[in-house]
Motif scaffolding. Sequence first.
Motif, PDB file in Angstrom:
ATOM      1  N   ASN A  37      25.349  33.839  17.164  1.00  0.00           N
ATOM      2  CA  ASN A  37      25.826  35.086  15.347  1.00  0.00           C
ATOM      3  C   ASN A  37      25.939  36.242  15.489  1.00  0.00           C
ATOM      4  N   ARG A  38      26.464  36.953  16.685  1.00  0.00           N
ATOM      5  CA  ARG A  38      26.661  38.278  16.816  1.00  0.00           C
ATOM      6  C   ARG A  38      27.766  38.621  17.019  1.00  0.00           C
ATOM      7  N   GLN A  39      28.945  39.474  16.205  1.00  0.00           N
ATOM      8  CA  GLN A  39      29.714  39.147  15.913  1.00  0.00           C
ATOM      9  C   GLN A  39      30.295  40.641  16.329  1.00  0.00           C
ATOM     10  N   ALA A  40      31.548  40.534  17.382  1.00  0.00           N
ATOM     11  CA  ALA A  40      32.543  41.731  18.469  1.00  0.00           C
ATOM     12  C   ALA A  40      33.652  41.837  17.478  1.00  0.00           C
ATOM     13  N   LEU A  41      33.556  42.490  16.220  1.00  0.00           N
ATOM     14  CA  LEU A  41      34.844  42.356  15.387  1.00  0.00           C
ATOM     15  C   LEU A  41      36.087  42.740  17.048  1.00  0.00           C
ATOM     16  N   SER A  42      35.876  43.930  17.767  1.00  0.00           N
ATOM     17  CA  SER A  42      36.416  43.711  19.059  1.00  0.00           C
ATOM     18  C   SER A  42      37.438  42.991  19.927  1.00  0.00           C
ATOM     19  N   ALA A  43      36.324  41.142  20.071  1.00  0.00           N
ATOM     20  CA  ALA A  43      37.203  40.777  20.658  1.00  0.00           C
ATOM     21  C   ALA A  43      37.224  39.414  19.532  1.00  0.00           C
ATOM     22  N   PRO A  93      25.395  28.922   6.617  1.00  0.00           N
ATOM     23  CA  PRO A  93      26.259  29.878   7.284  1.00  0.00           C
ATOM     24  C   PRO A  93      25.187  31.490   7.625  1.00  0.00           C
ATOM     25  N   PRO A  94      25.340  31.873   8.555  1.00  0.00           N
ATOM     26  CA  PRO A  94      26.306  32.326   9.739  1.00  0.00           C
ATOM     27  C   PRO A  94      25.591  31.530  10.682  1.00  0.00           C
ATOM     28  N   MET A 151      31.954  24.995  11.939  1.00  0.00           N
ATOM     29  CA  MET A 151      33.379  25.833  12.771  1.00  0.00           C
ATOM     30  C   MET A 151      34.142  25.344  12.721  1.00  0.00           C
ATOM     31  N   ILE A 152      34.423  24.072  13.035  1.00  0.00           N
ATOM     32  CA  ILE A 152      35.873  23.594  12.564  1.00  0.00           C
ATOM     33  C   ILE A 152      36.902  24.072  11.433  1.00  0.00           C
ATOM     34  N   ALA A 153      34.970  23.793  10.193  1.00  0.00           N
ATOM     35  CA  ALA A 153      36.305  23.883   8.720  1.00  0.00           C
ATOM     36  C   ALA A 153      36.080  26.280   8.855  1.00  0.00           C
ATOM     37  N   GLY A 154      35.881  27.011   9.580  1.00  0.00           N
ATOM     38  CA  GLY A 154      35.828  28.413   9.695  1.00  0.00           C
ATOM     39  C   GLY A 154      36.920  28.562  10.125  1.00  0.00           C
ATOM     40  N   THR A 155      37.155  27.463  10.856  1.00  0.00           N
ATOM     41  CA  THR A 155      38.054  28.956  12.317  1.00  0.00           C
ATOM     42  C   THR A 155      39.723  27.780  12.419  1.00  0.00           C
TER      43      THR A 155
END
Lengths: 278, 319
Positions: free
Chosen positions: A48-54, A230-231, A238-242
Motif C-alpha cells: 500500500n506504500r505510494q511513491a508518486l515519483s514512480a 481500499p487501499p 486492482m483492475i477496476a482501479g487501473t
Amino acid sequence: MTAPSLDEGAVTRRSRPPLAIVLFGFLPLAAMLLLALLGPLLLTVDPNRQALSAASAPPSAAYRLGADNLGRSIAARVIAGARVSLGIAVAGVIASLVTGLALGFLAAFHAGWIRQVVMRLSDVIIACPGLLFVILISGLLGGGIGPILFGLWMSQWPGFARLTAATTARELATDHVEAARLLGFGRGYIFRAHVLPAITPYLTSLGALTVGANVLTISSVGFLGLGLRPPDAEWGAMIAGTMTFFRTSPHMVLAPAAAILICTLSATLIGEYYSARR
Amino acid sequence: MPARRIAGTVAGHVLAAIGVAIAVATLAFIAVQAAPGDVAFRIAEARYGERISLQTVDRARQATGLDQPIIVQYGRWVGSAMTGQLGRSMVSGRQVATEVWRSFQTTLSIAVVGVSLALVASLAIGFAAGMRRDGLVDRIFLVVSAVLSSVPSFLLGIILITIFAIGLRWLPAAGNNRPGYFILPACTLALALLPDLSRVARNAVVRTMQDFYPTYGRIKGQSWLRIVFAHALRPTLVPVIAYFGPLVAHTIGGLVVIDVLFNLDGLGTRLIDSVLAADIPMAMGAGLLIGISVVVVNGIADIAVQVLDPRLFNAQPRP
C-alpha cells in the motif's frame, strides 16, 4: 460386453497425470498457493506504500511488474492479492465441502424427511445466480472477507451436498457395502472404508472446479468495489482501479489479470482432469 | 394432442412464475431488512447525503411507512403488487414500475442480442469442433474455451472497450443514450457465455454424429452442409436449448458486472443500488422482474425443447 477386470481399475487409479496437466494445472496452482502462503516473507515493499515519483512506471529492476497509477508496487500488490483471492477461494471450498459432505451423507443414509429437506433446499439455492448472491450479501454486510466467504459458502454447499448424496447412495447400493453391513460394521466404518474412497475423485473434481470459479467470483466482487476496502490489494479491484490506463500502461491491468487467469485456468484443468478420469 | 400438452406446460410455468416472483421479491425484502443498520437511516442518507439529523431520519421513517411493523409493511406491498401497484421509490420518490421497466428494456436488449450472438456462434463452433471429435479444430477449441472461461467477464469488456471504443472509436464506451450502445455490452455477454454454451453444443454434435443417420446421409451422397442443416441441427439444438436454465442464471450475474462496467442503468445496477440504499420497493420491484424473466426464459426453453423433440412428450410424463 466383457467383464471389467480389476487390474484395469487399479492401473487407472495409480497412473500419474499427463505432463500437460502437471505443467498447466498442478505447477501453476502450486506456485500461486506458495506465493500466497509465503506472501509476507517475499514482500520487500508495503503493497500500500505510494511513491508518486514512480507512478505508472513500467516494469524495471526496482519494480519487477512496474508500479500502478499511485506508484505502488504491482508485484507486491499481486502477491498480497493472492493471499486474499486464493485464501477466500480455498476456504470457501473447504467450508462448502465439509457442509456438503455432512449433509449429503445424512441425506443418503436417511431417505426420509432429512433427504427431502436437504434436496429441496439445495434445489432452491442452486437455481439462484451464485454471483448475484455473493454480490448482494457482500453489499449488504458491508464488504470485507467475511461476507464474501459467507456468500460463497451459502451458494456452494448444495452442489457438494447433491454430489455427495448421489455418489454415496450409489456406493451404498453395491455388494461390498452390503457385505460389510451384514458383517456388522457400523456406519462410521462403512463411510471411512468404502464410501469416502469411492466418492473422493468426484469431490476432488468439483472442489478444484469450484476453486477456479471462486477466484473469478471474488475478482468480480472486487471489481464492483464490494470486496476489500481500499487501499488493500485485491486482483479485481486492482483492475477496476487501473483500467482507464489500459492503453497507455497495460501492465497495470495485465499483471492482476494474468494472476486471475493462471489460478482459474490451472484449477479448472485439474478439475476437468479428475472429472474425466473417474 | 401436443397443443394440449403445451397448454398444460404453459399453465404450469405461469403458476411457477407467480411463485418464484413472490419468493424473489420476498427475499429482496428480507435482504434489505436483515442488513445491519437502520433502514430509515440508510434511506435518509441516500436521499439527503451523509450529514443528516435524527429528525430527518424520523421524517423519512414516517413518510415511507417504515414505522409500521414489518409484517404490515410486507403485507401492504404484496397487496398492492397484486393490483399492479409497485409503489414509489423511497429514495427518489419516482414510480417503481416506470423506473424498473426502463431498466428492463436496457437489460433485455443487451441480453437478447448477447444470447443470440452466443447461440449462433456456439452452434457454428460446436459443429466445427464436434464433427471431427479429437481433430485439430476440436483440440484448438478445447484449449481456447478453457482459457476463455478463465477470463473474468469484466476483463473481456475492458479489452473490447479498449479496442472498439477507445482505439477505433467505432462504438460508444459507456452509457445508454447513444445509438449502438448495446453492441459492446452484448458482445461482452456473448463472449462470457460462449465457453460453456459452445461446449454444450460441441458435445451435442459429437453425440449426434454417433447416430447412424449422418453416416447414412453420406452413403446416400448428401453433402455435409445438407446433413448439418437438414438433419443434425435439430437434435443438436435440444441439449443446447435445455442448457438455457443454467445459462440464464449465469447471464444475470454477468449482466450486473456489465451494467457497472458500461455504466448502464440496467436491472443489475437497479437491484444492487436499491438494495444498498435500502430502497425496499425498488429492490422488490427489480427482484420481481428478474424472477419473472428467469421463469419465462425457462418456460420458453422447456416448450422449445418439447417442440424440437416430440419424443420427450411421451418418454417422460411431467410431474
